[in-house]
Design a protein around this motif. Sequence first.
Motif, short mmCIF file in Angstrom:
data_model
loop_
_atom_site.label_atom_id
_atom_site.label_comp_id
_atom_site.label_asym_id
_atom_site.label_seq_id
_atom_site.Cartn_x
_atom_site.Cartn_y
_atom_site.Cartn_z
N LEU A 1 1.92 -53.31 8.60
CA LEU A 1 1.92 -54.45 9.52
C LEU A 1 0.58 -55.17 9.52
N ILE A 2 -0.49 -54.42 9.71
CA ILE A 2 -1.79 -55.10 9.83
C ILE A 2 -2.27 -55.63 8.49
N ALA A 3 -1.88 -54.97 7.38
CA ALA A 3 -2.27 -55.49 6.06
C ALA A 3 -1.62 -56.84 5.79
N GLN A 4 -0.49 -57.11 6.45
CA GLN A 4 0.18 -58.40 6.31
C GLN A 4 -0.26 -59.40 7.38
N GLY A 5 -1.25 -58.99 8.19
CA GLY A 5 -1.72 -59.88 9.26
C GLY A 5 -0.76 -59.96 10.42
N ASN A 6 0.09 -58.96 10.57
CA ASN A 6 1.05 -58.91 11.68
C ASN A 6 0.46 -58.04 12.78
N PHE A 7 -0.04 -58.67 13.82
CA PHE A 7 -0.70 -57.94 14.90
C PHE A 7 0.16 -57.93 16.17
N SER A 8 1.44 -58.05 16.01
CA SER A 8 2.35 -58.07 17.15
C SER A 8 2.22 -56.78 17.95
N LYS A 9 2.38 -56.90 19.26
CA LYS A 9 2.43 -55.72 20.12
C LYS A 9 3.85 -55.16 20.04
N VAL A 10 3.97 -53.96 19.52
CA VAL A 10 5.28 -53.37 19.31
C VAL A 10 5.33 -51.97 19.90
N ALA A 11 6.50 -51.54 20.25
CA ALA A 11 6.75 -50.18 20.69
C ALA A 11 8.18 -49.84 20.31
N TYR A 12 8.35 -49.04 19.30
CA TYR A 12 9.70 -48.72 18.84
C TYR A 12 9.72 -47.39 18.11
N ALA A 13 10.92 -46.82 18.07
CA ALA A 13 11.17 -45.64 17.25
C ALA A 13 12.08 -46.05 16.11
N THR A 14 11.91 -45.41 14.99
CA THR A 14 12.79 -45.67 13.85
C THR A 14 13.10 -44.35 13.15
N ALA A 15 14.33 -44.22 12.71
CA ALA A 15 14.81 -42.99 12.08
C ALA A 15 15.52 -43.32 10.78
N PRO A 16 15.53 -42.39 9.84
CA PRO A 16 16.20 -42.65 8.56
C PRO A 16 17.71 -42.66 8.71
N ASP A 17 18.35 -43.48 7.88
CA ASP A 17 19.80 -43.55 7.87
C ASP A 17 20.41 -42.31 7.24
N ALA A 18 19.67 -41.67 6.36
CA ALA A 18 20.21 -40.51 5.64
C ALA A 18 19.09 -39.49 5.42
N PRO A 19 19.43 -38.22 5.37
CA PRO A 19 18.39 -37.19 5.22
C PRO A 19 17.81 -37.07 3.83
N ILE A 20 18.62 -37.39 2.80
CA ILE A 20 18.15 -37.23 1.42
C ILE A 20 17.67 -38.58 0.90
N ARG A 21 16.39 -38.65 0.59
CA ARG A 21 15.78 -39.86 0.04
C ARG A 21 14.88 -39.40 -1.11
N TRP A 22 15.51 -39.18 -2.24
CA TRP A 22 14.84 -38.54 -3.37
C TRP A 22 14.70 -39.50 -4.54
N VAL A 23 13.71 -39.24 -5.35
CA VAL A 23 13.63 -39.90 -6.65
C VAL A 23 13.89 -38.86 -7.73
N ASN A 24 14.52 -39.31 -8.79
CA ASN A 24 14.79 -38.47 -9.96
C ASN A 24 13.95 -38.96 -11.12
N GLN A 25 13.05 -38.13 -11.59
CA GLN A 25 12.29 -38.46 -12.80
C GLN A 25 13.08 -37.98 -14.01
N TRP A 26 13.01 -38.74 -15.09
CA TRP A 26 13.65 -38.33 -16.33
C TRP A 26 12.59 -37.93 -17.36
N ASP A 27 11.61 -37.18 -16.89
CA ASP A 27 10.48 -36.77 -17.73
C ASP A 27 10.87 -35.53 -18.54
N ASN A 28 10.49 -35.55 -19.81
CA ASN A 28 10.71 -34.41 -20.70
C ASN A 28 9.43 -33.61 -20.82
N MET A 29 9.57 -32.35 -21.15
CA MET A 29 8.42 -31.47 -21.16
C MET A 29 7.43 -31.78 -22.28
#
Length: 847
Positions: A147-175
């Motif tokens: 927020l502040i890096a974008q110059g957004n200095f709004s006064k806020v008070a909120y909670a936020t939660a993920p929509d889903a528990p699994i938020r993974w990335v899959n690498q396709w790296d070979n050994m």
Amino acid sequence: MTVIWQLGALLSLLSLASAETGHAAWLRYAPLPASVARQYSAPSTVVALNISEVDPVYTAGQELQKGIQGIFGGKVTVANTNISLSSPAIIVSTLGQYVKAYGSETAGHVPELTDDAFWLDTTGDTVQILGQNGRAALYGAFEYLSLIAQGNFSKVAYATAPDAPIRWVNQWDNMDGHIERGYGGDSIVFSNGTIKNDLQRVIDYGRLLASIRINGIIINNVNANATLLNPKGVDGIGRVADALRPYGIQVGISLNFASPSANLVYGNLTTFDPLNQTVIDWWTNVTDTIYDRVPDFAGYLVKANSEGQPGPLTYNRTLAEGANMFASALKPHGGILMFRAFVYDNHINETNWKADRANAAVDFFRDLDGVFDDNVVVQVKYGPIDFQVREPPSPLFAHLRQTGAAIELQITQEYLGQQCHLFYLPPLWHSILDFDLRSDNKSTLVSDVVSGKRFNRTLGGYAGVVNVGVNDTWLGSHLSMSNLYAFGRLAWDPHGDSETILQDWTRLTFSSDPAVIETITDLSLESWPTYESYTGNLGIQTLTDILYTHFGPNPASQDNNGWGQWTRADADSIGMDRTVSNGTGFSGQYPPEVAEVFEDISTTPDNLLLWFHHVNYTTKLKSSGKTVIQHFYDAHYAGAENAQTFATRWERLKGKIDDQRYNETLFRLRYQAGHSIVWRDAINEFYHNMSGIADEAKRVGSHPWRIEAESFDLDGYDVYQVHPFHTASNFTGIVTSSNTTAGTATTTVPFESGTYDIAVGYWDMFNGTSKWVLSLNNKTIGSWLGDNEKYLGHEPSRYLDGHSATRVTFHNITVEKGDTVKIVGTPGGIEPAPLDYVAFLPEGVID
């Protein structure tokens, strides 16, 4: 003056003081303009109520210090003990630790926080960042900094939660250190058969992932190497886990199903049958050993019985029996088994009208719903085929009612330009996530299936295939990083607006300058329809070469093989008949309301017409009244024409973006402009040749501003018949007579005197660097090298084809009719300085 069109020459002009490599991505924490910064007084004290230095809360404190100092200047101190709440500060903590330090009455305004949720409150002198757990607190710290890096200095008070528990990335790296579909360089994790000793890049990557709220990573390719399970490999997994733990990211690995029968230190079994007790014991021992080293190990990802991979079907066991073997070993430790639904036979017979690879996922998994253990999640590609430019959503999502589901999205642009073509992916993802499958005639958004909400499942979420590499830009392209950023944002909130996410990313990555935001927004939002137009439209798939590099055009490769990505194109008709009434039956895999739409050609959207129906080229579209073939011609011309504007519009940002990232992006957009014409001509020529139907606008096969290379007077050059034929103008090019001696091609200008852009079509092959010099009346006007492989990370080609074909343009050249045009090509390595044509383009003409 000679113009040298290569990235090295562009970069030689850079000011080192102003260069940015892209390594910092959206976490640059660039200083705000003084006029903006003075509007906010950032606290100079951070209190991070952490337990240890490996706790993400400690990381949050360090990140807040770094970020605020970078954005505002000045000194910020970090403490890990509580201070008076009356003192201006930023307090970052888990909710539990905060209550312990300050008392429950000070947190009475904070709502109940679910897993990974956080509370952000900037309304008072003390900024509160409270997480349900440590990584949630870190997410809150990144949110505040964003927020502040974008110059957004709004006064806020909120909670936020993920929509889903699994938020993974899959690498396709070979050994061995290479990455399958690795367009951003070699692996940051592996080298020479083992995990690297220096994991600083992994730590830097973990920071990026945590900032977009990714909580898990599969570190190796789904085409897995069993040797990762040996003691050295397990210790390496542990070192990666140690590196990422401060960022709240859990590590998992891909498995080779046949590992027990590999020659490993744990034993050398003669079977990998999942119902064999010795195999079960083997996997239990392996799993226990991993958890001994990595107590917070995330789990396994398994690709089985797909594309020649081994799996339970090898022993006539069900896919569920195979998955549950791993799930049982993981369950005592709290681990998750991600089982890919990408199971199909790659040797199916196209002459069988009922055969259809798209049917495979539902055919294999439909009857197994409810049989999988409760810690199994079926990971489903967003469409039924393989990351195409447009597909309907996989109908399997509607069938997994008693099984956790995750959607697999590909951040790496395998079929979509391989980071050499601009393609902002979230609008495509939204077309899937927002799709209503209408199970039981009720709202069934794909996003609600994978979150677990629709069918009341506790496990589900998002898996992003992302092949970051050692390239400073991570993905090879600065603009492609918007896709990684957006993946994290949408995995947290799939209803997030694509344009808003893009603009946040642009401000953080480049600038808050309105011109920068507007230009990047416009180019990015146009990128999907533009790419779709000049590659494959009407649901026909991407029309790339599926047998080789998945990069350039080769529609012929789609058919007459067992891979099942067919178009069934012939002289009269095109498209897959996937109806129940007359085709493969695929449409019937959807719930009835959706199936009814796709079954009927009159209700099937035009943009999926050829996915679901086999039609004559002369069939007219509902949306425009054009015939299918004329739409192909028009769309490919329109898409390539718009791609020509991308570089020109980017050039307006010169001076508004640091030189290095400006020039590197300009190089790719110029490349895309040339390669889009290769695509346009190849697809149009192929279907024109196949159908025999003329383009109403008389463009296809007509290039009035080109001089074909084979028509030049040749000395040291030979005429070469290009294959596939449609990847060369007039189906023909020229190559030097030897790989050691230069060739010369000479002709005279047949066009009226004037000012032209001169475009040269040529091929830039892998493992060779030719040099070309273009002159008029023996005066050099430009030269270039065949070294795109140094700057573009796409899968290379050693042939003259649609992957290596490209184009270079020299602008505003004054030409007299009858001038002598000469190109001297000097071969290098295997590359015989190949040339296709020279085009003299009046203003506004592309040809």
